[in-house]
Scaffold this motif. Structure first.
Motif, PDB file in Angstrom:
ATOM      1  N   ASP A 111       0.871  -1.194   0.000  1.00  0.00           N
ATOM      2  CA  ASP A 111       0.000   0.000   0.000  1.00  0.00           C
ATOM      3  C   ASP A 111       0.900   1.234   0.000  1.00  0.00           C
ATOM      4  N   HIS A 282      -3.023   5.775  -8.399  1.00  0.00           N
ATOM      5  CA  HIS A 282      -2.962   4.973  -9.624  1.00  0.00           C
ATOM      6  C   HIS A 282      -2.451   3.558  -9.372  1.00  0.00           C
ATOM      7  N   LEU A 283      -1.994   3.262  -8.138  1.00  0.00           N
ATOM      8  CA  LEU A 283      -1.307   1.998  -7.873  1.00  0.00           C
ATOM      9  C   LEU A 283      -2.232   0.998  -7.180  1.00  0.00           C
ATOM     10  N   PRO A 284      -2.025  -0.301  -7.431  1.00  0.00           N
ATOM     11  CA  PRO A 284      -2.844  -1.329  -6.757  1.00  0.00           C
ATOM     12  C   PRO A 284      -2.460  -1.470  -5.279  1.00  0.00           C
ATOM     13  N   LYS A 285      -3.367  -2.088  -4.532  1.00  0.00           N
ATOM     14  CA  LYS A 285      -3.147  -2.352  -3.113  1.00  0.00           C
ATOM     15  C   LYS A 285      -3.364  -3.834  -2.861  1.00  0.00           C
ATOM     16  N   LEU A 286      -2.542  -4.377  -1.990  1.00  0.00           N
ATOM     17  CA  LEU A 286      -2.638  -5.789  -1.630  1.00  0.00           C
ATOM     18  C   LEU A 286      -2.648  -5.898  -0.117  1.00  0.00           C
ATOM     19  N   GLU A 315      -6.556  -9.791  -0.502  1.00  0.00           N
ATOM     20  CA  GLU A 315      -7.468  -8.921  -1.250  1.00  0.00           C
ATOM     21  C   GLU A 315      -6.639  -7.969  -2.104  1.00  0.00           C
ATOM     22  N   VAL A 316      -6.974  -7.877  -3.360  1.00  0.00           N
ATOM     23  CA  VAL A 316      -6.291  -6.993  -4.299  1.00  0.00           C
ATOM     24  C   VAL A 316      -7.282  -5.942  -4.778  1.00  0.00           C
ATOM     25  N   SER A 317      -6.831  -4.689  -4.726  1.00  0.00           N
ATOM     26  CA  SER A 317      -7.660  -3.583  -5.203  1.00  0.00           C
ATOM     27  C   SER A 317      -6.869  -2.838  -6.273  1.00  0.00           C
ATOM     28  N   VAL A 318      -7.442  -2.746  -7.468  1.00  0.00           N
ATOM     29  CA  VAL A 318      -6.765  -2.108  -8.603  1.00  0.00           C
ATOM     30  C   VAL A 318      -7.601  -0.928  -9.080  1.00  0.00           C
ATOM     31  N   PRO A 319      -7.129   0.322  -8.876  1.00  0.00           N
ATOM     32  CA  PRO A 319      -7.874   1.479  -9.389  1.00  0.00           C
ATOM     33  C   PRO A 319      -7.741   1.557 -10.912  1.00  0.00           C
ATOM     34  N   LEU A 320      -8.841   1.809 -11.582  1.00  0.00           N
ATOM     35  CA  LEU A 320      -8.817   1.883 -13.043  1.00  0.00           C
ATOM     36  C   LEU A 320      -9.025   3.317 -13.543  1.00  0.00           C
TER      37      LEU A 320
END
Length: 453
Positions: A111, A282-286, A315-320
């Motif tokens: 994160d 802009h970056l994903p979170k794990l 859990e992976v969260s990817v902002p698009l």
């Protein structure tokens, strides 16, 4: 009875007089110690520092595990309709209790936003600490500034009173000579004019002293502070040794230690990590998580059913896409960081200019004090010789007035030069970032009546 009361009154008056005589004046260091306990600006700075230091813990919290628990319990009134092949449509009414509980543990693994926020919190805590250090040193400067202003105003009052006395004597002498036919009306008017100017100077000095004492009272919380409560500057005070003696060393000390510059650098760091925090949008979170759930009759489909569920996973969260808000916020934070960098450059130049000014004032102050002391000796001799020349007919009364004026002007300039030197020495250490209580204690030794051998 009246005689006994009279003796008691005399005794009380004697004790009061003795208390007044034994009361000691205070020096700058004692004023500073009182200000540490009473100055609202400094006390507010302590709370500001304490609040700022919490930013470190706030930022660190985003990197640590989060544990949450939820519980719900309710009573349900429901009607269920279903189709039976034999009996057709059947409707049932259900009145039942339901509950659910959940315990969740979540740990961020990747994160960047949380990391940037943590580094921002560290910089904010360092900013608060350096800002407080600067305000602590500023309190030392404020104490000495108001203290010397009050004493210099008293010097001006004393000089004005002495001038008024001398010009009053000159006025009476000129009027007597005029009545005897030996003087002129111009001499009388000249002495009277000088007297009124001295009166105006006295009034102005008293106003300045009142303002300085009020400032000191605000620092110490002593509303009845009087100039007689302050230790005067010793008459034989000359100067302090300047260590180090070269400006380049002071220059390096200021760049390394000045708290204003240090806090400004931390402000740039805060702005830099604010840019990173926005860019992380802009970056994903794990993250990893673990959950314990207990449910009973939570819905119509689980009527009269109980579930105990334990879950562990990632859990992976990817902002698009966020409508361009992330890019705009990043650009905005970048402009704020650039502004902070320019302000750091400006503050550095301003600090170094003041540092050089105070360093030069310390060097030239020694020569100025020596020159004014010699000028005072010459001015005193000039007054004596001028009065003797008037008796011999070689000088006129205007020469005596000018000599008196020069003497008092020199006294005032000498007093101001001494206080200016003390302030320059103190401010030099302030801009270098090395001003400490020990320095004020050294200045404090220059005040007070010197003990007789």
């Amino acid at each position: 009875m009246s005689r006994r009361m009279s003796k008691l009154s005399i005794l009380a008056a004697a004790l009061a007089l003795l208390a007044c005589q034994t009361a000691q004046a205070v020096g700058p260091f004692q004023i500073y110690e009182q200000a540490l306990r009473n100055d609202p600006v400094f006390l507010g700075a302590i709370k500001e520092r304490d609040a700022g230091l919490e930013n470190r813990a706030i930022g660190r919290a985003g990197l640590l595990p989060k544990v949450g628990y939820s519980y719900n319990k309710g009573h349900n009134n429901s009607k269920v309709s279903y189709l039976d092949t034999v009996r057709g449509t059947i409707t049932e009414k259900r009145n039942y209790d339901s509950y659910g509980s959940s315990l969740t543990l979540q740990q961020p693994l990747i994160d960047y936003e949380a990391y940037a926020n943590y580094r921002k919190g560290v910089a904010q805590a360092l900013f608060a600490d350096e800002n407080f250090r600067g305000k602590s040193q500023e309190l030392l400067v404020r104490v000495l500034s108001y203290y010397t202003k009050a004493l210099f105003a008293q010097d001006q009052i004393d000089i004005a009173l002495a001038k008024k006395k001398a010009f009053e004597q000159q006025f009476q002498q000129n009027r007597h000579m005029f009545q005897q036919g030996e003087g002129t009306r111009t001499d009388i008017l000249e002495a009277e004019s000088r007297y009124e100017l001295a009166t105006a100077e006295e009034i102005e000095a008293r106003d300045e002293q009142d303002a300085a004492l009020r400032e000191l009272a605000a620092l110490t919380g002593e509303p009845n502070l009087d100039v007689r409560d302050l230790d005067p500057l010793q008459e034989d005070f000359q100067s302090f040794s300047l260590t180090p003696a070269n400006y380049d060393t002071w220059h390096e000390m200021a760049l390394s230690n000045n708290p204003v510059l240090a806090s400004q650098r931390q402000r740039v760091e805060v702005a830099r990590y604010e840019v990173e925090r926005n860019r992380a949008g802009h970056l994903p979170k794990l993250s990893a998580y673990a959950t314990m759930r207990q449910n009973e009759s939570e819905s119509g489909n689980t009527y009269n059913q109980r579930y105990d569920t334990n879950t562990i996973g990632i859990e992976v969260s990817v902002p698009l896409y966020a409508g361009g808000g992330v890019s705009a916020s990043t650009r905005q934070a970048s402009r704020s960081m650039e502004q902070a960098e320019y302000e750091l450059d400006g503050k550095t130049r301003e600090t170094l200019i003041e540092l050089r000014r105070q360093f030069s004032a310390c060097l030239s102050g020694v020569s100025k004090l020596r020159a004014y002391q010699k000028a005072l000796t010459s001015a005193e001799a000039l007054v004596v010789s001028t009065k003797q020349s008037i008796l011999g007919g070689e000088r006129v009364n205007l020469d005596a007035l000018n000599a008196e004026q020069q003497l008092y002007t020199t006294r005032r300039d000498l007093a101001q030069a001494r206080y200016d030197y003390l302030m320059a020495w103190t401010k030099l250490h302030y801009y270098a970032g090395t001003l400490r209580e020990e320095d004020l204690a050294r200045v404090d030794e220059a005040f007070g009546q010197r003990a007789q051998p």
